[in-house]
Design an enzyme around this catalytic site. Structure first.
Site, PDB file in Angstrom:
ATOM      1  N   ASP A   1     -32.531   9.532  18.913  1.00 35.50           N
ATOM      2  CA  ASP A   1     -33.316  10.297  17.943  1.00 35.50           C
ATOM      3  C   ASP A   1     -34.806  10.019  18.120  1.00 35.50           C
ATOM      4  OD1 ASP A   1     -33.629  12.160  15.917  1.00 35.50           O
ATOM      5  OD2 ASP A   1     -33.337  10.725  14.293  1.00 35.50           O
TER       6      ASP A   1
ATOM      7  N   ASP B   1     -36.172   3.651  13.444  1.00 39.56           N
ATOM      8  CA  ASP B   1     -35.008   4.455  13.043  1.00 39.56           C
ATOM      9  C   ASP B   1     -33.921   4.472  14.109  1.00 39.56           C
ATOM     10  OD1 ASP B   1     -33.261   6.027  11.695  1.00 39.56           O
ATOM     11  OD2 ASP B   1     -34.711   7.575  11.163  1.00 39.56           O
TER      12      ASP B   1
END
Length: 342
Positions: A179, A197
């Site tokens: 991501d 993240d």
């Protein structure tokens, strides 16, 4: 979570596991995550350095997600400021998010790199889990792209180089991020990047294996993760996702820094996916030729032929592309970052 401070970080000391044994990504089913650690044992040499909820003074909220809140926190012992991610245990269990919390924790615990957010401690109370992370005071790269893009070539080159080094380390540690996007690239006090993240990450091998040049995953992943505009074609074709998926995202980020928009933009996720499958994007005329060339090589539909793959020369081939001419790879994180301003 698109906020000034996203969710994650990197390494605990390598002598410290998080759950009392070697860190691995496990399927925890519906169980509440446990964050007990070796340092909870008073005989452990790092016992005196552990932290609990009451060791911090909690300050302003930096960002909120569906089951987490990130806020600034001051360590009462040292006065140092951190970002503290608080995750709601009941929500995690109810919505089957336990696996993703464990993956995030285990992936972060492997990292030890200046371009990746660092995870310092984990602990819990009756309601919440806590991750104590680097505080990246200058927020998301996305904010600067939105306000200042298109970046000049030197600025785009600088941040692309730092991102490439972070990706190289992530892969070396046997992890695929899955991501990579400007919202998950934070900027520290000196405007250097910190990738964050890891909730969508895939742990694919033992952390001591050298996977920096890509290759097949030890545990192929076909589940849909990530953000529509940055998803690689092989995932949409339900093929095994390998390290090369992060190089595809690097191409998207370079394009976005130089243009102010992602290469695959459309009204719906379905239309975005169709554009990705068909490599339907337009290269702006004003892009320098070296930028056009590296973007085309990174946005290659076949992962085995994509720039960064083993067949295409690995990460070293990307570093030696003319786009990165003049980059001091060894000292970039101690150099002066471009003077971004809001």
């Amino acid at each position: 979570m698109s906020t000034n401070q996203n969710s994650d970080g990197a390494a605990l000391p390598e002598s410290t596991s998080i759950n009392g044994k070697r860190n691995t990504a496990t399927n925890t089913g519906g169980r509440t995550p446990t964050l007990s650690t070796d340092v909870d044992d008073p005989s452990h040499p790092l016992h005196q350095h552990r932290r609990i909820v009451s060791d911090f003074e909690y300050k302003e909220i930096l960002g909120e997600g569906s089951y987490s809140t990130v806020q600034a926190g001051r360590d009462k012992r040292t006065g140092k400021m951190y970002a503290i991610k608080r995750l709601d245990k009941a929500h995690i269990v109810k919505n089957n998010k336990v696996k993703y919390v464990m993956i995030e924790r285990d992936a972060l615990s492997r990292m030890n790199h200046p371009g990746i957010i660092k995870l310092y401690w984990t602990f819990k109370d009756n309601r919440s889990l806590y991750f104590v992370l680097d505080l990246a005071k200058n927020g998301e790269l996305y904010t600067y792209i939105r306000q200042l893009a298109p970046f000049d070539m030197e600025t785009a080159k600088f941040y692309a180089a730092e991102l490439l080094l972070a990706i190289e380390h992530i892969h070396y540690r046997g992890v695929v991020h899955r991501d990579i996007k400007p919202e998950n690239i934070l900027l520290d006090d000196n405007l250097h990047i910190k990738v964050t993240d890891f909730g969508s990450a895939k742990i694919v091998s033992d952390e001591n294996n050298d996977n920096s040049n890509g290759g097949e995953l030890a545990t192929p992943s076909r589940s849909f993760v990530g953000t529509a505009e940055y998803v690689s074609p092989e995932l949409l074709r339900s093929e095994s996702v390998s390290f090369e998926t992060d190089f595809w995202a690097l191409g998207c980020v370079i394009y976005q820094m130089l243009s102010g928009r992602s290469p695959f933009k459309a009204a719906t996720d379905y239309l975005i996916f169709q554009k990705i499958k068909n490599l339907d994007y337009v290269m702006p005329d004003e892009f320098p030729q070296v930028a056009k060339d590296i973007i085309r090589k990174l946005l290659e539909s076949d992962p085995e032929q994509r720039f960064g793959s083993e067949a295409a020369g690995g990460v070293d081939a990307v570093k030696h592309h003319p786009f990165f001419e003049g980059i001091d790879w060894e000292h970039i994180y101690s150099s002066n970052a471009p003077p971004l301003r809001e």
